[in-house]
Motif scaffolding. Structure first.
Motif, short mmCIF file in Angstrom:
data_model
loop_
_atom_site.label_atom_id
_atom_site.label_comp_id
_atom_site.label_asym_id
_atom_site.label_seq_id
_atom_site.Cartn_x
_atom_site.Cartn_y
_atom_site.Cartn_z
N THR A 349 -2.38 13.42 17.10
CA THR A 349 -0.97 13.04 17.09
C THR A 349 -0.37 12.90 15.70
OG1 THR A 349 -1.43 10.65 17.06
CG2 THR A 349 -1.40 11.74 19.22
N GLY A 350 -1.22 12.74 14.69
CA GLY A 350 -0.73 12.52 13.34
C GLY A 350 -0.33 11.08 13.08
N ALA A 351 -0.54 10.19 14.06
CA ALA A 351 -0.17 8.79 13.88
C ALA A 351 -1.03 8.16 12.78
CB ALA A 351 -0.34 8.02 15.19
N CYS A 352 -0.39 7.39 11.89
CA CYS A 352 -1.06 6.80 10.75
C CYS A 352 -1.16 5.29 10.94
CB CYS A 352 -0.28 7.11 9.48
SG CYS A 352 -0.96 6.37 7.97
N ALA A 353 -2.31 4.73 10.56
CA ALA A 353 -2.51 3.28 10.68
C ALA A 353 -3.26 2.77 9.45
CB ALA A 353 -3.31 2.94 11.94
N HIS A 354 -2.85 1.59 9.00
CA HIS A 354 -3.61 0.92 7.95
C HIS A 354 -4.85 0.34 8.60
CE1 HIS A 354 -4.71 -2.50 5.26
NE2 HIS A 354 -4.51 -1.56 4.35
N ALA A 355 -6.05 0.75 8.13
CA ALA A 355 -7.29 0.42 8.83
C ALA A 355 -8.09 -0.68 8.15
CB ALA A 355 -8.15 1.67 8.97
N TYR A 356 -8.01 -0.78 6.83
CA TYR A 356 -8.90 -1.72 6.14
C TYR A 356 -8.40 -1.93 4.72
CZ TYR A 356 -13.21 -3.93 4.47
OH TYR A 356 -14.13 -4.81 3.94
N SER A 357 -8.64 -3.12 4.20
CA SER A 357 -8.31 -3.43 2.81
C SER A 357 -9.50 -4.14 2.16
CB SER A 357 -7.06 -4.32 2.74
OG SER A 357 -6.66 -4.50 1.40
N HIS A 358 -9.93 -3.62 1.02
CA HIS A 358 -11.06 -4.19 0.29
C HIS A 358 -10.61 -4.57 -1.11
CE1 HIS A 358 -15.16 -4.75 -1.15
NE2 HIS A 358 -14.86 -3.99 -2.19
N ILE A 359 -10.95 -5.79 -1.54
CA ILE A 359 -10.54 -6.27 -2.86
C ILE A 359 -11.78 -6.46 -3.73
CG2 ILE A 359 -9.42 -8.13 -4.14
CD1 ILE A 359 -7.78 -8.71 -1.65
N ARG A 360 -11.72 -5.92 -4.93
CA ARG A 360 -12.81 -6.11 -5.89
C ARG A 360 -12.27 -6.75 -7.16
NH1 ARG A 360 -17.58 -2.06 -8.17
NH2 ARG A 360 -18.42 -3.62 -9.61
N THR A 361 -12.94 -7.81 -7.62
CA THR A 361 -12.53 -8.49 -8.84
C THR A 361 -13.61 -8.49 -9.91
OG1 THR A 361 -13.29 -10.63 -7.97
CG2 THR A 361 -10.97 -10.03 -7.58
N ASP A 362 -14.86 -8.15 -9.55
CA ASP A 362 -15.96 -8.22 -10.52
C ASP A 362 -16.19 -6.87 -11.18
OD1 ASP A 362 -16.91 -7.44 -7.81
OD2 ASP A 362 -18.81 -7.13 -8.87
#
Length: 374
Positions: A349-362
């Motif tokens: 369908t081409g539908a887009c979704a935000h799936a995951y967010s990863h934060i790195r500080t080190d």
């Protein structure tokens, strides 16, 4: 939407096991768009590199089919970037399926790069993939010289940045301590599906030696807060291509197994860069840093036109993975952190979704200076 291919067709392991058993360091700086002499001669002014201490980077890989899958991902990326903004893009190889361009003016640059990415008007830092450097056998990587056409295309396109087969880009370009530095590699001669016949591109040939020495010196000299090495082939990978040193389940030979890719990464990159960005596997993976990797985190983003699948027995710990969907990622980078946002795109369908967010500080641990090469 058209039907998307689920892989590369006939297994290259089946077909090719019996067959296979010149870069200059260029630092590209931001600031106002200068019109270099070669660009003026060609009539092309390059889009300026960002000159910011906080930037958003679009990450795609294995995109260059010109088909529905590529267009679906590009449409989704255009929409997300319109909302969030974007400063830079990275293409992780296999830019021109199936065999790479036949010249630096090949029409496929237009149909498989310029048209799909219209509106994403930022510099695209590009590297070569095995499909960009192939001859008779699609995807073999057996004709590295064909990659010279993609280097030459740098002079024809405002977006396309590939000034050489390996290069470095610091952002901001003139800063004593840039917020980020990107190191582009050509790993295709080290892991072709056929034996290399040109001595320049043997696994231990002149090109491989120059690139390795350049990368070691470049990482050692970088003052960037975050270092990103990017190339087509991954070190660690839970997809069907598997880890370097055992690509396609093969552990012998100098090419098919990718053992020399593994050596390059483990001996020069691991513990010296925070991120290793790769494609090759048509999947989306945010792997952990891993004690053995000394803080170097593997990101695989090769699902920007095709999907592939998961290895039977994956061996790497992951924060997040997706194997049956198209997609792309955005990196948001500042002095404090790097945020990796993964977006999935439904192949049907081409539908887009935000799936995951990863934060790195080190950051990677500090290392003692290495002795000069003899």
């Amino acid at each position: 939407m058209g039907t998307q291919g689920a892989g590369d067709g006939v297994s290259r392991r089946t077909v090719l096991t019996g067959v296979g058993g010149a870069g200059t360091a260029v630092v590209l700086g931001g600031g106002a768009a200068a019109r270099p002499a070669w660009a003026a001669d060609k009539g092309v002014a390059k889009l300026p590199l960002p000159d910011r201490t906080e930037l958003t980077v679009l990450l795609t890989g294995d995109a260059g089919t010109g088909g529905d899958g590529q267009w679906a991902v590009a449409d989704a990326a255009r929409a997300v970037c319109a909302r969030r903004g974007v400063d830079l893009a990275i293409g992780l190889g296999d830019n021109i399926y199936e065999n790479g361009p036949e010249s630096d003016t090949d029409e496929e640059f237009r149909t498989k790069f310029e048209r799909p990415n219209a509106g994403l008007d930022v510099p695209w830092l590009m590297v070569l993939g095995n499909h960009d450097t192939s001859g008779v056998i699609p995807g073999s990587g057996g004709m590295p010289s064909r990659g010279d056409h993609e280097v030459a295309y740098h002079a024809h396109s405002a977006r396309w940045y590939m000034p050489d087969r390996h290069y470095r880009v610091a952002v901001p370009g003139g800063a004593a301590e840039p917020v980020a530095e990107f190191f582009a590699l050509d790993t295709t001669p080290l892991s072709s599906y056929v034996l290399q016949t040109d001595p320049e591109y043997h696994w231990d040939g002149a090109f491989a030696r120059r690139q390795r020495a350049w990368l070691r010196e470049s990482l050692a000299s970088s003052r960037a807060r975050w270092k990103f090495v990017f190339a087509h082939h991954p070190l660690r990978n839970n997809g069907t291509h598997r880890n370097a040193g055992e690509y396609e389940g093969i552990t012998c030979g100098d090419y098919l197994s990718g053992k020399h890719v593994k050596e390059l990464y483990e001996e020069v990159v691991v513990g010296r860069a925070e991120f290793l960005l790769s494609g090759h596997d048509h999947t989306l993976q945010i792997l952990d840093t891993g004690a053995a990797c000394q803080g170097t985190q593997q990101i695989v983003c090769g699902a920007s036109a095709k999907t592939k699948g998961r290895a039977d027995k994956p061996t790497n710990k992951a924060f997040w993975e997706a194997y049956d969907t198209l997609g792309f990622m955005l990196l948001t980078i500042n002095a404090r952190q790097v945020v990796v946002d993964a977006y999935t795109v439904d192949p049907g369908t081409g539908a887009c979704a935000h799936a995951y967010s990863h934060i790195r500080t080190d950051r990677v641990p500090s290392r003692a200076p290495e002795p000069a090469a003899s």
